[in-house]
Design an enzyme around this catalytic site. Structure first.
Site, PDB file in Angstrom:
ATOM      1  N   ARG A  40      22.808  26.669  34.322  1.00 17.94           N
ATOM      2  CA  ARG A  40      22.553  26.174  35.842  1.00 17.94           C
ATOM      3  C   ARG A  40      23.989  26.211  36.460  1.00 17.94           C
ATOM      4  O   ARG A  40      24.269  26.512  37.495  1.00 17.94           O
ATOM      5  CB  ARG A  40      21.806  24.879  35.908  1.00 17.94           C
ATOM      6  N   HIS A  67      20.311  15.333  28.150  1.00 13.22           N
ATOM      7  CA  HIS A  67      19.595  16.433  28.917  1.00 13.22           C
ATOM      8  C   HIS A  67      19.189  15.403  30.059  1.00 13.22           C
ATOM      9  O   HIS A  67      17.867  15.384  29.992  1.00 13.22           O
ATOM     10  CB  HIS A  67      18.678  17.223  28.314  1.00 13.22           C
ATOM     11  N   ARG A  92       6.933  17.570  33.764  1.00 15.59           N
ATOM     12  CA  ARG A  92       7.129  16.603  34.943  1.00 15.59           C
ATOM     13  C   ARG A  92       6.428  17.207  36.295  1.00 15.59           C
ATOM     14  O   ARG A  92       6.164  18.372  36.279  1.00 15.59           O
ATOM     15  CB  ARG A  92       8.668  16.508  35.206  1.00 15.59           C
ATOM     16  N   ILE A 140       6.506  27.451  29.541  1.00 10.96           N
ATOM     17  CA  ILE A 140       7.592  27.914  28.696  1.00 10.96           C
ATOM     18  C   ILE A 140       7.089  28.680  27.405  1.00 10.96           C
ATOM     19  O   ILE A 140       7.809  29.902  27.071  1.00 10.96           O
ATOM     20  CB  ILE A 140       8.365  26.758  28.244  1.00 10.96           C
ATOM     21  N   GLY A 141       5.998  28.448  26.900  1.00 15.42           N
ATOM     22  CA  GLY A 141       5.577  28.962  25.572  1.00 15.42           C
ATOM     23  C   GLY A 141       5.272  30.264  25.927  1.00 15.42           C
ATOM     24  O   GLY A 141       5.650  31.344  25.148  1.00 15.42           O
ATOM     25  N   THR A 157      10.607  20.072  24.287  1.00 21.54           N
ATOM     26  CA  THR A 157      10.031  19.044  24.977  1.00 21.54           C
ATOM     27  C   THR A 157      10.786  17.995  25.169  1.00 21.54           C
ATOM     28  O   THR A 157      11.720  17.481  24.581  1.00 21.54           O
ATOM     29  CB  THR A 157       8.895  18.408  23.968  1.00 21.54           C
ATOM     30  N   ASN A 158      10.447  17.282  26.628  1.00 27.19           N
ATOM     31  CA  ASN A 158      11.369  16.234  27.306  1.00 27.19           C
ATOM     32  C   ASN A 158      10.686  14.845  27.007  1.00 27.19           C
ATOM     33  O   ASN A 158       9.540  14.892  26.547  1.00 27.19           O
ATOM     34  CB  ASN A 158      11.240  16.402  28.689  1.00 27.19           C
ATOM     35  N   ASN A 214       4.723  12.300  25.211  1.00 33.32           N
ATOM     36  CA  ASN A 214       5.147  13.311  24.438  1.00 33.32           C
ATOM     37  C   ASN A 214       5.732  12.799  22.686  1.00 33.32           C
ATOM     38  O   ASN A 214       5.637  13.743  21.855  1.00 33.32           O
ATOM     39  CB  ASN A 214       6.399  13.973  25.092  1.00 33.32           C
ATOM     40  N   ARG A 232      12.293  12.673  33.493  1.00 33.92           N
ATOM     41  CA  ARG A 232      12.196  13.288  32.223  1.00 33.92           C
ATOM     42  C   ARG A 232      11.661  12.120  31.122  1.00 33.92           C
ATOM     43  O   ARG A 232      10.807  12.174  30.221  1.00 33.92           O
ATOM     44  CB  ARG A 232      13.376  13.750  31.658  1.00 33.92           C
TER      45      ARG A 232
HETATM   46  O1  TXD Z   1      15.881  22.016  28.892  1.00 33.79           O
HETATM   47  C1  TXD Z   1      14.865  21.438  28.631  1.00 33.79           C
HETATM   48  N1  TXD Z   1      14.655  20.942  27.132  1.00 33.79           N
HETATM   49  C2  TXD Z   1      13.603  21.235  29.569  1.00 33.79           C
HETATM   50  C3  TXD Z   1      12.297  20.797  28.772  1.00 33.79           C
HETATM   51  C4  TXD Z   1      13.436  22.173  30.554  1.00 33.79           C
HETATM   52  C5  TXD Z   1      12.215  22.479  31.029  1.00 33.79           C
HETATM   53  C6  TXD Z   1      10.933  21.717  30.672  1.00 33.79           C
HETATM   54  N2  TXD Z   1      11.156  20.942  29.583  1.00 33.79           N
HETATM   55  C7  TXD Z   1      10.102  20.151  28.827  1.00 33.79           C
HETATM   56  O2  TXD Z   1       9.197  21.346  28.072  1.00 33.79           O
HETATM   57  C8  TXD Z   1       8.852  19.773  29.842  1.00 33.79           C
HETATM   58  O3  TXD Z   1       9.166  18.583  30.439  1.00 33.79           O
HETATM   59  C9  TXD Z   1       7.500  19.610  28.998  1.00 33.79           C
HETATM   60  O4  TXD Z   1       7.896  18.677  28.205  1.00 33.79           O
HETATM   61  C10 TXD Z   1       7.931  20.757  27.935  1.00 33.79           C
HETATM   62  C11 TXD Z   1       7.085  22.071  28.196  1.00 33.79           C
HETATM   63  O5  TXD Z   1       7.258  22.483  29.527  1.00 33.79           O
HETATM   64  P1  TXD Z   1       6.130  23.498  30.049  1.00 33.79           P
HETATM   65  O6  TXD Z   1       6.350  23.867  31.377  1.00 33.79           O
HETATM   66  O7  TXD Z   1       5.884  24.692  29.016  1.00 33.79           O
HETATM   67  O8  TXD Z   1       4.598  22.485  29.976  1.00 33.79           O
HETATM   68  P2  TXD Z   1       3.161  23.097  30.229  1.00 33.79           P
HETATM   69  O9  TXD Z   1       3.107  24.310  30.635  1.00 33.79           O
HETATM   70  O10 TXD Z   1       2.272  21.968  30.562  1.00 33.79           O
HETATM   71  O11 TXD Z   1       2.865  23.557  28.617  1.00 33.79           O
HETATM   72  C12 TXD Z   1       2.677  22.432  27.758  1.00 33.79           C
HETATM   73  C13 TXD Z   1       1.633  22.817  26.572  1.00 33.79           C
HETATM   74  C14 TXD Z   1       0.411  22.923  27.280  1.00 33.79           C
HETATM   75  O12 TXD Z   1      -0.193  24.147  27.103  1.00 33.79           O
HETATM   76  C15 TXD Z   1      -0.402  21.811  26.621  1.00 33.79           C
HETATM   77  O13 TXD Z   1      -1.648  22.330  26.222  1.00 33.79           O
HETATM   78  C16 TXD Z   1       0.200  21.923  25.266  1.00 33.79           C
HETATM   79  O14 TXD Z   1       1.595  21.880  25.640  1.00 33.79           O
HETATM   80  N3  TXD Z   1      -0.047  20.680  24.245  1.00 33.79           N
HETATM   81  C17 TXD Z   1       0.154  20.501  23.113  1.00 33.79           C
HETATM   82  N4  TXD Z   1       0.361  21.527  22.161  1.00 33.79           N
HETATM   83  C18 TXD Z   1       0.282  21.213  20.900  1.00 33.79           C
HETATM   84  N5  TXD Z   1      -0.028  19.970  20.259  1.00 33.79           N
HETATM   85  C19 TXD Z   1      -0.321  18.944  21.177  1.00 33.79           C
HETATM   86  N6  TXD Z   1      -0.529  17.643  20.874  1.00 33.79           N
HETATM   87  C20 TXD Z   1      -0.246  19.499  22.640  1.00 33.79           C
HETATM   88  N7  TXD Z   1      -0.358  18.544  23.786  1.00 33.79           N
HETATM   89  C21 TXD Z   1      -0.187  19.340  24.935  1.00 33.79           C
END
Ligand code: TXD
Length: 319
Positions: free
Chosen positions: A152, A176, A83, A14-15, A120-121, A96, A89
């Site tokens: 959606r 959510h 997930r 997402i980032g 974040t979830n 998290n 979630r």
């Molecule tokens: O609608 C919504 N709110 C949801 C949220 C929709 C889709 C996804 N949802 C949640 O977003 C999902 O369950 C995850 O908890 C987050 C992020 O999803 P994403 O797909 O972006 O996950 P990634 O690709 O694993 O990226 C998470 C990044 C990864 O690069 C890690 O290195 C980093 O988080 N990470 C951190 N960054 C900073 N600080 C800490 N402590 C850390 N730990 C991991």
């Protein structure tokens, strides 16, 4: 006028998508932060090289140092774990919550005036915990979920009615999770309530009920297909719409996880409700009249969120 500054905490699926969308829209200069060495820096370099092709001058940088988010106007938090198939979630809570503590401290120390959008979830608990850990004002910390869940819902309805997605205004309340509340009585196509379209024979109650259920499990459907993670294009797009409403003082009424105290019978809970998003962040919670079924479903959703907060407090006694 100096460009705004957008800090993205978490440079994962997402980032990276957030950074790409924000750069294309030139919302401001973008800082990608992550704990993974090289990941934010590599994505920032790659995204910067889109500039000459896309024609954007937004600076995109990557860092592992919270000091580099200093002065951010908007912060979007996706840090944590996502997930995998078979996970709910809520299974992400333990890991998290600890991540939100470090993120909250990083924001408090470096960008306390930012508008913070948590993704974040499990979202409703994580946005509450992030606000507690960061100490920012409640109106400046919101959660992204309802815009995605409504998108959606709108997509499935547009397919069912054979109409443009532009004309579907879908409404989803609550947490959510599987208890979210798609509200058909407030969902329209060009102003025509969905329930009237059913009466006009353009769909059936069974079909609409199936769409409500598909919306509730919309995240899980994609996790099951991808197998390696969860949705990221629509979540990122949804958070960017919230960021634009803040940056542009748009006064949009969007379904967001916000701090609700007094309205909807709540006393200080983060849950998905319609809220005006403008230059002061979450400016006003809109309290709509819910029919009995929606009221009951909303209460189920509120109770599910409250259970997550109990779990958070059991893990971290400072909450
Ligand atoms: O609608 C919504 N709110 C949801 C949220 C929709 C889709 C996804 N949802 C949640 O977003 C999902 O369950 C995850 O908890 C987050 C992020 O999803 P994403 O797909 O972006 O996950 P990634 O690709 O694993 O990226 C998470 C990044 C990864 O690069 C890690 O290195 C980093 O988080 N990470 C951190 N960054 C900073 N600080 C800490 N402590 C850390 N730990 C991991």
């Amino acid at each position: 006028m100096a460009r705004k500054k957008i800090a993205l905490i978490g440079a994962g699926n997402i980032g990276g998508t957030l950074a790409h969308l924000a750069a294309k829209k030139e919302l401001g200069d973008i800082v990608l932060f992550d704990v993974a060495e090289g990941l934010p820096q590599g994505k920032a370099l790659d995204l910067s090289q889109c500039g000459p092709v896309e024609g954007f001058d937004a600076k995109v940088t990557g860092t592992n140092d919270y000091a580099d988010i200093a002065g951010a106007d908007v912060i979007i938090v996706t840090a944590g774990v996502a997930r995998k198939p078979g996970m709910s979630r809520d299974d992400l809570l333990g890991i998290n919550l600890k991540v939100m503590k470090s993120v909250g401290e990083g924001i408090a120390a470096n960008a306390p005036d930012a508008f913070v959008i948590c993704i974040t979830n499990p979202l409703d608990a994580m946005v509450w915990a992030l606000r507690e850990f960061s100490g920012l004002p409640h109106n400046k910390v919101v959660g992204m979920a309802g815009v995605l869940d409504s998108a959606r819902f709108a997509t499935f309805l547009a397919w069912e009615f054979g109409v443009s997605v532009k004309d579907v205004n879908a409404f989803v309340l609550g947490g959510h999770g599987d208890t979210m509340v798609p509200v058909t009585s407030y969902t329209t196509v060009s102003g025509i309530p969905v329930d009237d379209l059913v009466k006009m024979g353009r769909s059936s109650k069974e079909a609409i009920d199936a769409i409500v259920q598909r919306t509730r499990s919309g995240g899980g459907e994609i996790v099951g297909l991808l197998k390696t993670g969860s949705a990221f294009y629509a979540p990122a797009t949804s958070a960017i719409a919230m960021a634009e409403a803040y940056l542009g003082d748009q006064k949009r009424i969007l379904p967001c996880a916000v701090h609700v105290d007094g309205k909807y019978g709540l006393d200080g809970l983060y849950v998905g409700v319609p809220v005006v998003i403008g230059a002061n962040g979450a400016e006003e919670v809109i309290e709509i009249a819910l029919d009995d079924e929606a009221k009951q479903n909303f209460q189920v959703s509120v109770d599910a969120v409250k259970e997550l907060l109990v779990a958070c407090k059991a893990i971290d006694g400072s909450l």
